[in-house]
Motif scaffolding. Structure first.
Motif, PDB file in Angstrom:
ATOM      1  N   ASP A 127       0.798  -1.213   0.000  1.00  0.00           N
ATOM      2  CA  ASP A 127       0.000   0.000   0.000  1.00  0.00           C
ATOM      3  C   ASP A 127       0.843   1.281   0.000  1.00  0.00           C
ATOM      4  O   ASP A 127       0.300   2.386   0.068  1.00  0.00           O
ATOM      5  CB  ASP A 127      -0.972   0.006   1.185  1.00  0.00           C
ATOM      6  CG  ASP A 127      -0.279  -0.087   2.530  1.00  0.00           C
ATOM      7  OD1 ASP A 127       0.869  -0.570   2.585  1.00  0.00           O
ATOM      8  OD2 ASP A 127      -0.889   0.313   3.543  1.00  0.00           O
ATOM      9  N   CYS A 128       2.174   1.161  -0.124  1.00  0.00           N
ATOM     10  CA  CYS A 128       3.032   2.344  -0.231  1.00  0.00           C
ATOM     11  C   CYS A 128       2.850   2.968  -1.615  1.00  0.00           C
ATOM     12  O   CYS A 128       2.564   2.269  -2.588  1.00  0.00           O
ATOM     13  CB  CYS A 128       4.502   1.965  -0.038  1.00  0.00           C
ATOM     14  SG  CYS A 128       4.896   1.519   1.662  1.00  0.00           S
ATOM     15  N   ASN A 129       3.031   4.277  -1.691  1.00  0.00           N
ATOM     16  CA  ASN A 129       2.936   4.958  -2.978  1.00  0.00           C
ATOM     17  C   ASN A 129       4.021   4.474  -3.934  1.00  0.00           C
ATOM     18  O   ASN A 129       3.792   4.378  -5.137  1.00  0.00           O
ATOM     19  CB  ASN A 129       3.076   6.475  -2.803  1.00  0.00           C
ATOM     20  CG  ASN A 129       2.044   7.029  -1.854  1.00  0.00           C
ATOM     21  OD1 ASN A 129       2.369   7.324  -0.716  1.00  0.00           O
ATOM     22  ND2 ASN A 129       0.807   7.158  -2.308  1.00  0.00           N
ATOM     23  N   LEU A 130       5.210   4.208  -3.394  1.00  0.00           N
ATOM     24  CA  LEU A 130       6.326   3.681  -4.179  1.00  0.00           C
ATOM     25  C   LEU A 130       6.820   2.437  -3.457  1.00  0.00           C
ATOM     26  O   LEU A 130       7.436   2.533  -2.396  1.00  0.00           O
ATOM     27  CB  LEU A 130       7.432   4.726  -4.322  1.00  0.00           C
ATOM     28  CG  LEU A 130       8.688   4.316  -5.065  1.00  0.00           C
ATOM     29  CD1 LEU A 130       8.372   3.765  -6.451  1.00  0.00           C
ATOM     30  CD2 LEU A 130       9.624   5.513  -5.176  1.00  0.00           C
ATOM     31  N   GLN A 131       6.508   1.271  -4.013  1.00  0.00           N
ATOM     32  CA  GLN A 131       6.845   0.007  -3.373  1.00  0.00           C
ATOM     33  C   GLN A 131       8.165  -0.500  -3.910  1.00  0.00           C
ATOM     34  O   GLN A 131       8.380  -0.569  -5.122  1.00  0.00           O
ATOM     35  CB  GLN A 131       5.764  -1.040  -3.613  1.00  0.00           C
ATOM     36  CG  GLN A 131       6.059  -2.344  -2.897  1.00  0.00           C
ATOM     37  CD  GLN A 131       5.073  -3.447  -3.262  1.00  0.00           C
ATOM     38  OE1 GLN A 131       4.362  -3.349  -4.239  1.00  0.00           O
ATOM     39  NE2 GLN A 131       5.052  -4.490  -2.470  1.00  0.00           N
ATOM     40  N   ILE A 132       9.070  -0.868  -2.985  1.00  0.00           N
ATOM     41  CA  ILE A 132      10.354  -1.478  -3.325  1.00  0.00           C
ATOM     42  C   ILE A 132      10.395  -2.825  -2.614  1.00  0.00           C
ATOM     43  O   ILE A 132      10.647  -2.892  -1.413  1.00  0.00           O
ATOM     44  CB  ILE A 132      11.541  -0.598  -2.895  1.00  0.00           C
ATOM     45  CG1 ILE A 132      11.427   0.782  -3.531  1.00  0.00           C
ATOM     46  CG2 ILE A 132      12.859  -1.268  -3.274  1.00  0.00           C
ATOM     47  CD1 ILE A 132      12.470   1.773  -3.048  1.00  0.00           C
ATOM     48  N   PRO A 133      10.148  -3.904  -3.327  1.00  0.00           N
ATOM     49  CA  PRO A 133      10.090  -5.231  -2.694  1.00  0.00           C
ATOM     50  C   PRO A 133      11.485  -5.834  -2.496  1.00  0.00           C
ATOM     51  O   PRO A 133      11.879  -6.777  -3.179  1.00  0.00           O
ATOM     52  CB  PRO A 133       9.252  -6.043  -3.684  1.00  0.00           C
ATOM     53  CG  PRO A 133       9.539  -5.410  -5.006  1.00  0.00           C
ATOM     54  CD  PRO A 133       9.788  -3.962  -4.735  1.00  0.00           C
ATOM     55  N   ALA A 134      12.238  -5.266  -1.564  1.00  0.00           N
ATOM     56  CA  ALA A 134      13.585  -5.759  -1.270  1.00  0.00           C
ATOM     57  C   ALA A 134      13.720  -5.945   0.231  1.00  0.00           C
ATOM     58  O   ALA A 134      13.162  -5.163   1.014  1.00  0.00           O
ATOM     59  CB  ALA A 134      14.633  -4.768  -1.784  1.00  0.00           C
ATOM     60  N   LYS A 135      14.486  -6.938   0.641  1.00  0.00           N
ATOM     61  CA  LYS A 135      14.604  -7.254   2.069  1.00  0.00           C
ATOM     62  C   LYS A 135      15.277  -6.136   2.865  1.00  0.00           C
ATOM     63  O   LYS A 135      15.053  -6.008   4.053  1.00  0.00           O
ATOM     64  CB  LYS A 135      15.358  -8.558   2.267  1.00  0.00           C
ATOM     65  CG  LYS A 135      16.803  -8.495   1.831  1.00  0.00           C
ATOM     66  CD  LYS A 135      17.516  -9.797   2.048  1.00  0.00           C
ATOM     67  CE  LYS A 135      18.949  -9.658   1.556  1.00  0.00           C
ATOM     68  NZ  LYS A 135      19.727 -10.811   1.772  1.00  0.00           N
ATOM     69  N   ASP A 136      16.080  -5.284   2.203  1.00  0.00           N
ATOM     70  CA  ASP A 136      16.752  -4.189   2.893  1.00  0.00           C
ATOM     71  C   ASP A 136      15.856  -2.967   3.085  1.00  0.00           C
ATOM     72  O   ASP A 136      16.265  -1.986   3.678  1.00  0.00           O
ATOM     73  CB  ASP A 136      17.992  -3.757   2.109  1.00  0.00           C
ATOM     74  CG  ASP A 136      19.035  -4.858   2.030  1.00  0.00           C
ATOM     75  OD1 ASP A 136      18.965  -5.811   2.822  1.00  0.00           O
ATOM     76  OD2 ASP A 136      19.923  -4.760   1.164  1.00  0.00           O
ATOM     77  N   VAL A 137      14.642  -3.022   2.551  1.00  0.00           N
ATOM     78  CA  VAL A 137      13.706  -1.907   2.634  1.00  0.00           C
ATOM     79  C   VAL A 137      12.662  -2.234   3.690  1.00  0.00           C
ATOM     80  O   VAL A 137      12.061  -3.304   3.683  1.00  0.00           O
ATOM     81  CB  VAL A 137      13.033  -1.654   1.262  1.00  0.00           C
ATOM     82  CG1 VAL A 137      11.997  -0.549   1.356  1.00  0.00           C
ATOM     83  CG2 VAL A 137      14.085  -1.335   0.205  1.00  0.00           C
ATOM     84  N   SER A 138      12.442  -1.299   4.612  1.00  0.00           N
ATOM     85  CA  SER A 138      11.433  -1.503   5.661  1.00  0.00           C
ATOM     86  C   SER A 138      10.032  -1.401   5.070  1.00  0.00           C
ATOM     87  O   SER A 138       9.839  -0.836   4.001  1.00  0.00           O
ATOM     88  CB  SER A 138      11.602  -0.460   6.768  1.00  0.00           C
ATOM     89  OG  SER A 138      12.816  -0.669   7.455  1.00  0.00           O
ATOM     90  N   ARG A 139       9.066  -1.941   5.800  1.00  0.00           N
ATOM     91  CA  ARG A 139       7.676  -1.896   5.307  1.00  0.00           C
ATOM     92  C   ARG A 139       7.245  -0.463   5.019  1.00  0.00           C
ATOM     93  O   ARG A 139       6.651  -0.178   4.003  1.00  0.00           O
ATOM     94  CB  ARG A 139       6.744  -2.560   6.318  1.00  0.00           C
ATOM     95  CG  ARG A 139       6.914  -4.056   6.362  1.00  0.00           C
ATOM     96  CD  ARG A 139       6.035  -4.665   7.462  1.00  0.00           C
ATOM     97  NE  ARG A 139       6.285  -6.073   7.569  1.00  0.00           N
ATOM     98  CZ  ARG A 139       7.173  -6.609   8.399  1.00  0.00           C
ATOM     99  NH1 ARG A 139       7.878  -5.843   9.207  1.00  0.00           N
ATOM    100  NH2 ARG A 139       7.354  -7.907   8.427  1.00  0.00           N
ATOM    101  N   LEU A 140       7.505   0.428   5.957  1.00  0.00           N
ATOM    102  CA  LEU A 140       7.316   1.871   5.773  1.00  0.00           C
ATOM    103  C   LEU A 140       8.699   2.484   5.981  1.00  0.00           C
ATOM    104  O   LEU A 140       9.133   2.668   7.115  1.00  0.00           O
ATOM    105  CB  LEU A 140       6.311   2.437   6.776  1.00  0.00           C
ATOM    106  CG  LEU A 140       4.878   1.932   6.651  1.00  0.00           C
ATOM    107  CD1 LEU A 140       4.028   2.457   7.807  1.00  0.00           C
ATOM    108  CD2 LEU A 140       4.278   2.346   5.324  1.00  0.00           C
ATOM    109  N   HIS A 141       9.400   2.752   4.904  1.00  0.00           N
ATOM    110  CA  HIS A 141      10.813   3.123   4.984  1.00  0.00           C
ATOM    111  C   HIS A 141      11.012   4.638   5.159  1.00  0.00           C
ATOM    112  O   HIS A 141      11.657   5.078   6.102  1.00  0.00           O
ATOM    113  CB  HIS A 141      11.541   2.641   3.730  1.00  0.00           C
ATOM    114  CG  HIS A 141      13.012   2.554   3.896  1.00  0.00           C
ATOM    115  ND1 HIS A 141      13.659   1.397   4.244  1.00  0.00           N
ATOM    116  CD2 HIS A 141      13.971   3.505   3.776  1.00  0.00           C
ATOM    117  CE1 HIS A 141      14.956   1.630   4.327  1.00  0.00           C
ATOM    118  NE2 HIS A 141      15.170   2.916   4.043  1.00  0.00           N
ATOM    119  N   CYS A 142      10.463   5.424   4.227  1.00  0.00           N
ATOM    120  CA  CYS A 142      10.623   6.873   4.300  1.00  0.00           C
ATOM    121  C   CYS A 142       9.485   7.546   3.547  1.00  0.00           C
ATOM    122  O   CYS A 142       8.699   6.882   2.867  1.00  0.00           O
ATOM    123  CB  CYS A 142      11.975   7.309   3.738  1.00  0.00           C
ATOM    124  SG  CYS A 142      12.217   6.969   1.984  1.00  0.00           S
TER     125      CYS A 142
END
Length: 163
Positions: free
Chosen positions: A30-45
């Motif tokens: 549901d993020c506006n810009l989704q990055i499906p990588a393990k180093d990225v938090s669910r809600l990163h920035c």
């Protein structure tokens, strides 16, 4: 204000226009810009556009958000800034500036690691000769646990018998 994140992957340029007022970047669908990588938090920035200011705010991510190589909690973005979220690097373009954005330079070649039982040291290469791809292993930051590395370095430092 027109804000665009520009990313290069395999030499291909991709432009991601950011709608005002806020864009949330993360791993969740549901993020506006989704990055499906393990180093990225669910809600990163998040990037917020308000008036003539573009602000980036880390949302408590585990691995941090970086602008021009520096970890940030919150900062004002400027044209040409490099934003790194996990393994992805974006260049910020604001109102068409910078007008020219080039892909990041390719990293230096990986250091060849020797298979078990191989002679010590790699054979010298001619300037025009490339290493055999089967003999080269690329290591990235994701291959190392930073806390273990720091702990190991601290143990080495404690074990030293310095005069």
């Amino acid at each position: 204000m027109n804000v665009v994140l520009i990313r290069f992957k395999n030499g291909q340029r991709r432009e991601i226009p950011l709608p005002a007022p806020t864009t949330v970047i993360g791993r969740r669908p549901d993020c506006n810009l989704q990055i499906p990588a393990k180093d990225v938090s669910r809600l990163h920035c998040q990037i917020a556009i308000e008036g003539s200011a573009v602000t980036l705010k880390d949302l408590g991510s585990t691995n941090g958000t970086y602008v021009n190589g520096e970890r940030v909690e919150e900062t004002v973005l400027r044209p040409g800034d490099k934003v790194r979220v996990g393994p992805v690097v974006f260049t910020v373009q604001i109102d068409g500036q910078p007008a020219v954005i080039e892909p990041e330079p390719v990293a230096a070649p990986a250091i060849p690691l020797e298979p078990v039982g191989a002679p010590a040291g790699p054979p010298p290469l001619d300037e025009e000769e490339e290493p055999d791809e089967d003999q080269v292993f690329e290591l990235t930051a994701a291959d190392f646990d930073l806390e273990d590395a720091i702990s190991s370095l601290e143990e080495l430092d404690e074990d030293k018998d310095l005069p």
